[in-house]
Design a protein around this motif. Structure first.
Motif, PDB file in Angstrom:
ATOM      1  N   LYS A  98       0.844  -1.192   0.000  1.00 29.77           N
ATOM      2  CA  LYS A  98       0.000   0.000   0.000  1.00 29.77           C
ATOM      3  C   LYS A  98       0.882   1.246   0.000  1.00 29.77           C
ATOM      4  N   CYS A 158      -5.046   8.258  -2.713  1.00 29.90           N
ATOM      5  CA  CYS A 158      -6.295   7.671  -3.180  1.00 29.90           C
ATOM      6  C   CYS A 158      -7.148   8.711  -3.910  1.00 29.90           C
ATOM      7  N   PRO A 161     -11.639   7.623  -6.900  1.00 32.03           N
ATOM      8  CA  PRO A 161     -11.470   6.244  -6.420  1.00 32.03           C
ATOM      9  C   PRO A 161     -12.768   5.442  -6.428  1.00 32.03           C
ATOM     10  N   GLY A 187      -8.341   2.904  -6.153  1.00 33.18           N
ATOM     11  CA  GLY A 187      -8.485   3.220  -4.743  1.00 33.18           C
ATOM     12  C   GLY A 187      -9.904   3.039  -4.249  1.00 33.18           C
ATOM     13  N   GLN A 205     -10.831   5.068   2.076  1.00 27.67           N
ATOM     14  CA  GLN A 205      -9.522   5.554   2.508  1.00 27.67           C
ATOM     15  C   GLN A 205      -9.344   7.052   2.271  1.00 27.67           C
ATOM     16  N   GLU A 264      -4.259   7.720   4.643  1.00 26.44           N
ATOM     17  CA  GLU A 264      -4.848   7.488   3.319  1.00 26.44           C
ATOM     18  C   GLU A 264      -3.881   6.685   2.464  1.00 26.44           C
ATOM     19  N   VAL A 291      -3.426   4.120  -1.405  1.00 27.95           N
ATOM     20  CA  VAL A 291      -3.894   3.402  -2.578  1.00 27.95           C
ATOM     21  C   VAL A 291      -3.019   2.154  -2.684  1.00 27.95           C
TER      22      VAL A 291
END
Length: 401
Positions: A113, A120, A182, A368, A372, A378, A380
Protein backbone atom coordinates in the motif's frame (compact mmCIF):
# COMPACT_ATOMS: atom_id res chain seq x y z
CA UNK A 1 -26.24 -1.45 -7.20
CA UNK A 2 -23.86 0.38 -4.88
CA UNK A 3 -20.09 0.28 -4.87
CA UNK A 4 -19.17 -2.75 -2.83
CA UNK A 5 -15.68 -3.93 -3.68
CA UNK A 6 -12.66 -3.19 -5.78
CA UNK A 7 -12.43 -4.66 -9.25
CA UNK A 8 -9.42 -4.98 -11.47
CA UNK A 9 -9.42 -3.61 -14.96
CA UNK A 10 -9.33 -6.18 -17.73
CA UNK A 11 -8.69 -4.15 -20.89
CA UNK A 12 -8.72 -5.72 -24.31
CA UNK A 13 -5.13 -4.76 -25.05
CA UNK A 14 -1.94 -6.15 -26.46
CA UNK A 15 -0.08 -3.03 -25.30
CA UNK A 16 2.11 -3.42 -22.24
CA UNK A 17 0.97 -1.12 -19.42
CA UNK A 18 3.24 1.62 -18.19
CA UNK A 19 5.71 0.77 -15.45
CA UNK A 20 4.32 0.51 -11.94
CA UNK A 21 7.69 1.72 -10.65
CA UNK A 22 7.44 4.84 -12.81
CA UNK A 23 3.89 5.51 -11.64
CA UNK A 24 4.95 5.06 -8.02
CA UNK A 25 7.86 7.49 -8.48
CA UNK A 26 5.52 10.05 -10.03
CA UNK A 27 3.06 9.58 -7.18
CA UNK A 28 5.89 10.19 -4.72
CA UNK A 29 6.55 13.54 -6.36
CA UNK A 30 2.86 14.51 -6.54
CA UNK A 31 2.25 13.66 -2.87
CA UNK A 32 5.24 15.82 -1.95
CA UNK A 33 3.33 18.90 -3.09
CA UNK A 34 1.02 20.09 -0.30
CA UNK A 35 -1.96 20.99 -2.46
CA UNK A 36 -4.52 21.29 0.32
CA UNK A 37 -7.38 23.27 -1.18
CA UNK A 38 -6.54 26.38 0.88
CA UNK A 39 -3.07 26.48 -0.72
CA UNK A 40 -1.71 27.03 -4.22
CA UNK A 41 -1.27 24.12 -6.63
CA UNK A 42 1.06 25.96 -9.00
CA UNK A 43 4.20 23.98 -8.07
CA UNK A 44 2.41 20.74 -8.93
CA UNK A 45 1.11 22.22 -12.18
CA UNK A 46 4.62 23.38 -13.10
CA UNK A 47 5.96 19.87 -12.46
CA UNK A 48 3.34 18.33 -14.78
CA UNK A 49 4.02 20.99 -17.42
CA UNK A 50 7.76 20.17 -17.33
CA UNK A 51 7.08 16.44 -17.41
CA UNK A 52 4.86 16.83 -20.48
CA UNK A 53 7.38 19.19 -22.09
CA UNK A 54 10.05 16.52 -21.64
CA UNK A 55 7.81 14.27 -23.74
CA UNK A 56 7.29 17.09 -26.28
CA UNK A 57 3.70 17.67 -25.30
CA UNK A 58 2.39 21.20 -24.95
CA UNK A 59 -0.13 22.21 -22.31
CA UNK A 60 -2.35 25.14 -21.42
CA UNK A 61 -3.01 26.68 -18.04
CA UNK A 62 -6.42 28.04 -17.05
CA UNK A 63 -5.47 30.26 -14.14
CA UNK A 64 -7.73 31.32 -11.28
CA UNK A 65 -8.77 34.96 -10.93
CA UNK A 66 -6.28 35.54 -8.11
CA UNK A 67 -3.46 33.82 -10.01
CA UNK A 68 -2.73 31.39 -7.16
CA UNK A 69 -4.09 28.23 -8.77
CA UNK A 70 -4.53 26.74 -12.22
CA UNK A 71 -6.12 23.97 -14.22
CA UNK A 72 -4.04 22.23 -16.85
CA UNK A 73 -5.19 20.96 -20.25
CA UNK A 74 -3.03 18.94 -22.65
CA UNK A 75 -3.65 16.89 -25.77
CA UNK A 76 -1.76 13.82 -27.02
CA UNK A 77 -2.17 12.43 -30.51
CA UNK A 78 -3.93 15.04 -32.53
CA UNK A 79 -6.06 18.14 -32.16
CA UNK A 80 -9.62 19.28 -32.59
CA UNK A 81 -12.80 17.97 -31.01
CA UNK A 82 -13.32 14.34 -30.11
CA UNK A 83 -11.05 12.01 -28.22
CA UNK A 84 -11.14 10.93 -24.60
CA UNK A 85 -10.29 13.14 -21.62
CA UNK A 86 -8.70 11.78 -18.46
CA UNK A 87 -9.62 14.11 -15.63
CA UNK A 88 -8.29 14.38 -12.08
CA UNK A 89 -8.20 17.07 -9.41
CA UNK A 90 -4.92 18.18 -7.87
CA UNK A 91 -6.20 19.46 -4.52
CA UNK A 92 -6.56 17.41 -1.37
CA UNK A 93 -8.17 17.80 2.05
CA UNK A 94 -6.30 18.98 5.20
CA UNK A 95 -4.41 16.66 7.53
CA UNK A 96 -4.80 18.82 10.66
CA UNK A 97 -6.37 16.96 13.57
CA UNK A 98 -5.64 13.55 12.05
CA UNK A 99 -3.25 11.00 13.56
CA UNK A 100 -0.95 9.77 10.81
CA UNK A 101 1.66 7.08 11.39
CA UNK A 102 3.89 8.52 8.67
CA UNK A 103 4.48 11.91 7.05
CA UNK A 104 1.32 12.59 4.97
CA UNK A 105 3.34 14.49 2.36
CA UNK A 106 6.04 11.84 1.90
CA UNK A 107 4.97 8.69 0.08
CA UNK A 108 5.44 5.60 2.24
CA UNK A 109 5.06 2.01 1.04
CA UNK A 110 3.96 -0.65 3.52
CA UNK A 111 2.62 -4.12 2.74
CA UNK A 112 1.60 -3.35 -0.83
CA UNK A 113 0.00 0.00 0.00
CA UNK A 114 1.17 3.52 -0.83
CA UNK A 115 0.41 5.94 2.02
CA UNK A 116 0.18 9.71 1.75
CA UNK A 117 -2.34 12.51 1.49
CA UNK A 118 -4.04 12.39 -1.88
CA UNK A 119 -2.73 8.94 -2.87
CA UNK A 120 -6.30 7.67 -3.18
CA UNK A 121 -8.10 10.95 -3.85
CA UNK A 122 -6.78 11.36 -6.45
CA UNK A 123 -3.10 11.72 -7.18
CA UNK A 124 -2.80 7.96 -7.72
CA UNK A 125 -4.90 8.32 -10.86
CA UNK A 126 -2.94 11.35 -12.06
CA UNK A 127 0.34 9.47 -11.54
CA UNK A 128 -0.94 6.54 -13.61
CA UNK A 129 -2.01 8.90 -16.39
CA UNK A 130 1.37 10.64 -16.44
CA UNK A 131 3.22 7.31 -16.43
CA UNK A 132 1.12 6.28 -19.45
CA UNK A 133 2.02 9.37 -21.48
CA UNK A 134 4.89 7.63 -23.35
CA UNK A 135 2.50 4.78 -24.21
CA UNK A 136 -0.05 7.23 -25.60
CA UNK A 137 2.70 8.98 -27.58
CA UNK A 138 3.90 5.80 -29.29
CA UNK A 139 0.44 4.30 -29.89
CA UNK A 140 -0.23 6.36 -33.05
CA UNK A 141 -3.66 7.34 -31.75
CA UNK A 142 -6.41 7.79 -34.31
CA UNK A 143 -8.07 10.26 -31.94
CA UNK A 144 -6.53 12.24 -29.10
CA UNK A 145 -6.21 11.68 -25.39
CA UNK A 146 -6.73 14.85 -23.38
CA UNK A 147 -5.34 15.41 -19.91
CA UNK A 148 -7.29 17.57 -17.46
CA UNK A 149 -5.88 18.47 -14.04
CA UNK A 150 -8.13 20.73 -11.97
CA UNK A 151 -8.10 22.54 -8.62
CA UNK A 152 -10.60 23.18 -5.79
CA UNK A 153 -12.64 20.06 -6.38
CA UNK A 154 -12.75 19.47 -2.62
CA UNK A 155 -14.44 22.82 -1.98
CA UNK A 156 -17.32 22.63 -4.43
CA UNK A 157 -15.81 21.56 -7.76
CA UNK A 158 -15.22 25.25 -8.51
CA UNK A 159 -11.82 25.18 -10.19
CA UNK A 160 -12.69 23.05 -13.21
CA UNK A 161 -15.67 25.18 -14.25
CA UNK A 162 -13.73 27.88 -16.17
CA UNK A 163 -11.93 25.12 -18.10
CA UNK A 164 -15.16 23.28 -18.90
CA UNK A 165 -16.65 26.55 -20.18
CA UNK A 166 -13.91 26.64 -22.85
CA UNK A 167 -14.48 23.11 -24.18
CA UNK A 168 -15.74 23.33 -27.74
CA UNK A 169 -14.66 26.96 -27.93
CA UNK A 170 -10.89 27.43 -27.75
CA UNK A 171 -10.28 23.98 -26.25
CA UNK A 172 -11.21 20.65 -27.88
CA UNK A 173 -14.48 19.07 -26.77
CA UNK A 174 -13.90 15.40 -25.84
CA UNK A 175 -16.42 12.80 -26.91
CA UNK A 176 -15.96 11.09 -23.53
CA UNK A 177 -14.51 12.06 -20.15
CA UNK A 178 -13.15 9.55 -17.63
CA UNK A 179 -13.03 11.06 -14.15
CA UNK A 180 -10.54 9.00 -12.14
CA UNK A 181 -12.03 9.31 -8.65
CA UNK A 182 -11.47 6.24 -6.42
CA UNK A 183 -13.99 3.56 -7.38
CA UNK A 184 -11.91 0.40 -7.06
CA UNK A 185 -11.85 0.52 -10.89
CA UNK A 186 -15.61 -0.12 -10.92
CA UNK A 187 -17.62 1.79 -13.54
CA UNK A 188 -19.78 4.51 -11.97
CA UNK A 189 -22.62 6.03 -14.00
CA UNK A 190 -24.39 8.16 -11.36
CA UNK A 191 -23.85 10.06 -8.12
CA UNK A 192 -25.81 12.35 -5.84
CA UNK A 193 -26.00 16.13 -5.90
CA UNK A 194 -24.61 18.28 -3.08
CA UNK A 195 -25.92 21.66 -1.91
CA UNK A 196 -24.12 23.47 0.91
CA UNK A 197 -25.79 26.17 3.02
CA UNK A 198 -25.10 28.52 5.91
CA UNK A 199 -27.98 29.50 8.16
CA UNK A 200 -27.51 32.56 10.37
CA UNK A 201 -29.78 33.43 13.29
CA UNK A 202 -29.95 37.05 14.48
CA UNK A 203 -31.29 37.56 17.99
CA UNK A 204 -30.78 40.12 20.76
CA UNK A 205 -28.15 40.26 23.47
CA UNK A 206 -29.13 40.50 27.14
CA UNK A 207 -27.80 39.66 30.58
CA UNK A 208 -28.17 35.93 31.16
CA UNK A 209 -30.00 36.59 34.44
CA UNK A 210 -32.82 38.20 32.43
CA UNK A 211 -33.09 35.94 29.35
CA UNK A 212 -36.58 37.18 28.56
CA UNK A 213 -35.14 40.54 27.49
CA UNK A 214 -33.12 38.86 24.77
CA UNK A 215 -33.54 36.45 21.88
CA UNK A 216 -31.23 33.48 22.22
CA UNK A 217 -29.76 32.86 18.76
CA UNK A 218 -28.16 29.57 19.82
CA UNK A 219 -31.49 28.19 21.07
CA UNK A 220 -33.17 29.11 17.78
CA UNK A 221 -30.30 27.56 15.81
CA UNK A 222 -30.61 24.38 17.88
CA UNK A 223 -34.32 24.21 17.05
CA UNK A 224 -33.49 24.57 13.35
CA UNK A 225 -30.89 21.80 13.55
CA UNK A 226 -33.47 19.52 15.19
CA UNK A 227 -35.92 20.40 12.43
CA UNK A 228 -33.35 19.42 9.81
CA UNK A 229 -33.07 16.05 11.55
CA UNK A 230 -36.84 15.64 11.35
CA UNK A 231 -36.86 16.63 7.68
CA UNK A 232 -34.11 14.09 7.05
CA UNK A 233 -36.17 11.35 8.70
CA UNK A 234 -39.18 12.25 6.56
CA UNK A 235 -37.10 12.25 3.39
CA UNK A 236 -35.70 8.82 4.25
CA UNK A 237 -39.25 7.46 4.46
CA UNK A 238 -40.37 9.02 1.18
CA UNK A 239 -37.38 8.17 -1.05
CA UNK A 240 -35.95 4.80 -1.97
CA UNK A 241 -33.47 4.30 -4.79
CA UNK A 242 -31.76 0.95 -4.12
CA UNK A 243 -28.89 1.81 -6.47
CA UNK A 244 -27.57 4.24 -3.86
CA UNK A 245 -26.26 3.74 -0.33
CA UNK A 246 -28.01 5.18 1.56
CA UNK A 247 -30.98 4.90 -0.84
CA UNK A 248 -32.29 8.42 -0.13
CA UNK A 249 -31.19 12.04 0.05
CA UNK A 250 -29.36 12.91 3.26
CA UNK A 251 -28.97 16.04 5.40
CA UNK A 252 -26.10 16.79 7.74
CA UNK A 253 -24.95 19.73 9.87
CA UNK A 254 -21.19 20.18 9.82
CA UNK A 255 -20.26 23.20 11.94
CA UNK A 256 -21.98 25.59 14.36
CA UNK A 257 -20.73 28.80 15.98
CA UNK A 258 -22.40 31.38 18.21
CA UNK A 259 -22.32 33.47 21.35
CA UNK A 260 -19.67 35.57 23.07
CA UNK A 261 -19.72 34.59 26.77
CA UNK A 262 -21.65 32.24 29.10
CA UNK A 263 -23.36 35.17 30.86
CA UNK A 264 -24.61 36.88 27.70
CA UNK A 265 -27.71 35.83 25.79
CA UNK A 266 -26.19 35.15 22.37
CA UNK A 267 -27.08 37.60 19.62
CA UNK A 268 -25.91 35.55 16.64
CA UNK A 269 -25.36 31.93 15.72
CA UNK A 270 -24.68 30.30 12.40
CA UNK A 271 -24.31 26.74 11.23
CA UNK A 272 -23.22 25.10 7.99
CA UNK A 273 -25.18 22.20 6.59
CA UNK A 274 -25.55 20.27 3.39
CA UNK A 275 -27.97 18.13 1.44
CA UNK A 276 -26.81 15.22 -0.70
CA UNK A 277 -29.75 14.63 -2.99
CA UNK A 278 -30.66 11.76 -5.25
CA UNK A 279 -30.45 12.74 -8.93
CA UNK A 280 -34.26 12.66 -9.10
CA UNK A 281 -34.87 14.79 -5.99
CA UNK A 282 -35.71 18.49 -5.99
CA UNK A 283 -32.71 20.41 -4.59
CA UNK A 284 -34.90 23.27 -3.34
CA UNK A 285 -37.22 21.20 -1.17
CA UNK A 286 -35.19 20.99 2.05
CA UNK A 287 -34.29 24.70 2.39
CA UNK A 288 -37.91 25.57 1.57
CA UNK A 289 -39.18 23.29 4.34
CA UNK A 290 -36.70 24.75 6.82
CA UNK A 291 -37.79 28.29 5.89
CA UNK A 292 -41.47 27.40 6.41
CA UNK A 293 -40.67 26.00 9.85
CA UNK A 294 -38.73 29.14 10.80
CA UNK A 295 -41.53 31.43 9.66
CA UNK A 296 -44.25 29.49 11.44
CA UNK A 297 -42.58 28.30 14.66
CA UNK A 298 -39.64 30.55 15.52
CA UNK A 299 -39.77 34.03 14.02
CA UNK A 300 -43.13 35.17 15.50
CA UNK A 301 -41.82 34.68 19.06
CA UNK A 302 -38.43 36.15 18.21
CA UNK A 303 -39.89 39.26 16.56
CA UNK A 304 -42.22 39.80 19.51
CA UNK A 305 -39.05 40.70 21.44
CA UNK A 306 -37.20 42.56 18.68
CA UNK A 307 -37.97 43.35 15.06
CA UNK A 308 -34.27 42.86 14.34
CA UNK A 309 -34.66 39.12 14.81
CA UNK A 310 -34.07 37.21 11.60
CA UNK A 311 -33.15 33.81 10.17
CA UNK A 312 -31.24 33.79 6.91
CA UNK A 313 -30.11 30.81 4.84
CA UNK A 314 -27.58 31.36 2.07
CA UNK A 315 -26.40 28.90 -0.56
CA UNK A 316 -22.63 28.41 -0.38
CA UNK A 317 -22.12 26.14 -3.37
CA UNK A 318 -23.74 23.38 -5.37
CA UNK A 319 -22.38 20.43 -7.31
CA UNK A 320 -24.86 18.86 -9.74
CA UNK A 321 -25.86 15.24 -9.62
CA UNK A 322 -24.38 12.95 -12.23
CA UNK A 323 -26.55 10.59 -14.24
CA UNK A 324 -25.06 9.25 -17.45
CA UNK A 325 -27.37 8.71 -20.38
CA UNK A 326 -28.46 5.20 -21.24
CA UNK A 327 -26.43 5.35 -24.46
CA UNK A 328 -23.40 7.09 -22.96
CA UNK A 329 -20.22 6.65 -25.01
CA UNK A 330 -18.15 7.18 -21.88
CA UNK A 331 -19.88 4.44 -19.90
CA UNK A 332 -19.73 2.01 -22.83
CA UNK A 333 -16.01 2.68 -23.20
CA UNK A 334 -15.28 2.16 -19.49
CA UNK A 335 -17.27 -1.09 -19.42
CA UNK A 336 -15.31 -2.34 -22.42
CA UNK A 337 -11.96 -1.41 -20.89
CA UNK A 338 -12.67 -2.94 -17.49
CA UNK A 339 -14.53 -5.98 -18.76
CA UNK A 340 -17.30 -5.25 -16.25
CA UNK A 341 -20.88 -6.32 -16.91
CA UNK A 342 -22.64 -3.63 -14.90
CA UNK A 343 -22.36 -0.10 -13.59
CA UNK A 344 -22.61 1.18 -10.04
CA UNK A 345 -23.35 4.42 -8.19
CA UNK A 346 -21.67 6.43 -5.44
CA UNK A 347 -23.00 8.94 -2.92
CA UNK A 348 -20.03 11.31 -3.07
CA UNK A 349 -19.90 14.07 -5.68
CA UNK A 350 -17.38 14.63 -8.46
CA UNK A 351 -16.75 16.83 -11.47
CA UNK A 352 -18.50 14.29 -13.73
CA UNK A 353 -21.87 16.03 -13.50
CA UNK A 354 -20.34 19.31 -14.67
CA UNK A 355 -18.80 17.63 -17.73
CA UNK A 356 -22.10 15.89 -18.48
CA UNK A 357 -24.06 19.17 -18.27
CA UNK A 358 -21.56 20.74 -20.67
CA UNK A 359 -22.33 18.09 -23.29
CA UNK A 360 -19.32 15.86 -22.63
CA UNK A 361 -20.48 12.32 -21.73
CA UNK A 362 -18.70 11.28 -18.55
CA UNK A 363 -18.00 8.21 -16.44
CA UNK A 364 -16.19 7.73 -13.12
CA UNK A 365 -13.53 5.03 -12.85
CA UNK A 366 -10.29 5.16 -10.92
CA UNK A 367 -7.97 3.39 -8.50
CA UNK A 368 -8.48 3.22 -4.74
CA UNK A 369 -11.33 2.94 -2.27
CA UNK A 370 -13.31 6.00 -1.17
CA UNK A 371 -13.22 4.59 2.38
CA UNK A 372 -9.52 5.55 2.51
CA UNK A 373 -10.04 9.06 1.09
CA UNK A 374 -9.89 12.03 3.50
CA UNK A 375 -8.82 9.74 6.37
CA UNK A 376 -5.59 9.50 8.33
CA UNK A 377 -3.12 7.10 6.68
CA UNK A 378 -4.85 7.49 3.32
CA UNK A 379 -3.53 4.95 0.83
CA UNK A 380 -3.89 3.40 -2.58
CA UNK A 381 -2.84 -0.20 -3.09
CA UNK A 382 -0.24 -1.27 -5.63
CA UNK A 383 -2.83 -3.70 -7.05
CA UNK A 384 -5.15 -0.79 -7.77
CA UNK A 385 -2.36 1.19 -9.41
CA UNK A 386 -1.59 -1.81 -11.64
CA UNK A 387 -5.27 -2.14 -12.53
CA UNK A 388 -5.42 1.52 -13.51
CA UNK A 389 -2.29 1.24 -15.64
CA UNK A 390 -3.80 -1.77 -17.43
CA UNK A 391 -7.01 0.22 -18.00
CA UNK A 392 -5.01 3.06 -19.57
CA UNK A 393 -3.08 0.62 -21.73
CA UNK A 394 -6.42 -0.69 -22.94
CA UNK A 395 -7.47 2.87 -23.78
CA UNK A 396 -4.32 3.36 -25.85
CA UNK A 397 -5.10 0.14 -27.72
CA UNK A 398 -8.71 1.22 -28.28
CA UNK A 399 -7.78 4.63 -29.70
CA UNK A 400 -4.79 3.72 -31.82
CA UNK A 401 -4.94 3.79 -35.58
Amino acid sequence: MTLAKQTKAAPRSTSAPASLAEATELLKTLVGFDTTSAKSNLELIAFIENYLRHHRIGSLRVTSADGLKADLFATIGGSGDGGVALSGHSDCVPVEGQRWTSDPFALTERHGKLYGRGTCDMKGFIACVLASVPLFKTAKLKEPVHLVVSYDEEVGCTGVRPLIARLGRDLPRPRAVIVGEPTGMAVIDAHKRIDAYRTTVHGREAHSSLPGLGVNAISAAAALVCELDRIGEAVAKSENDPRFEPPCSTISVGTIKGGTAPNIVPKTCDFNWQVRSLPTASPDEVPARLARYAEAELLPKMKAVTEEAAIETKSLHSVPAFAAGSASEAVALALKLTGANDTRTVSYTTEAGLFELAGCPAVICGPGDIAQAHAADEYVSLDQMEACLAFLAGLAHELRG
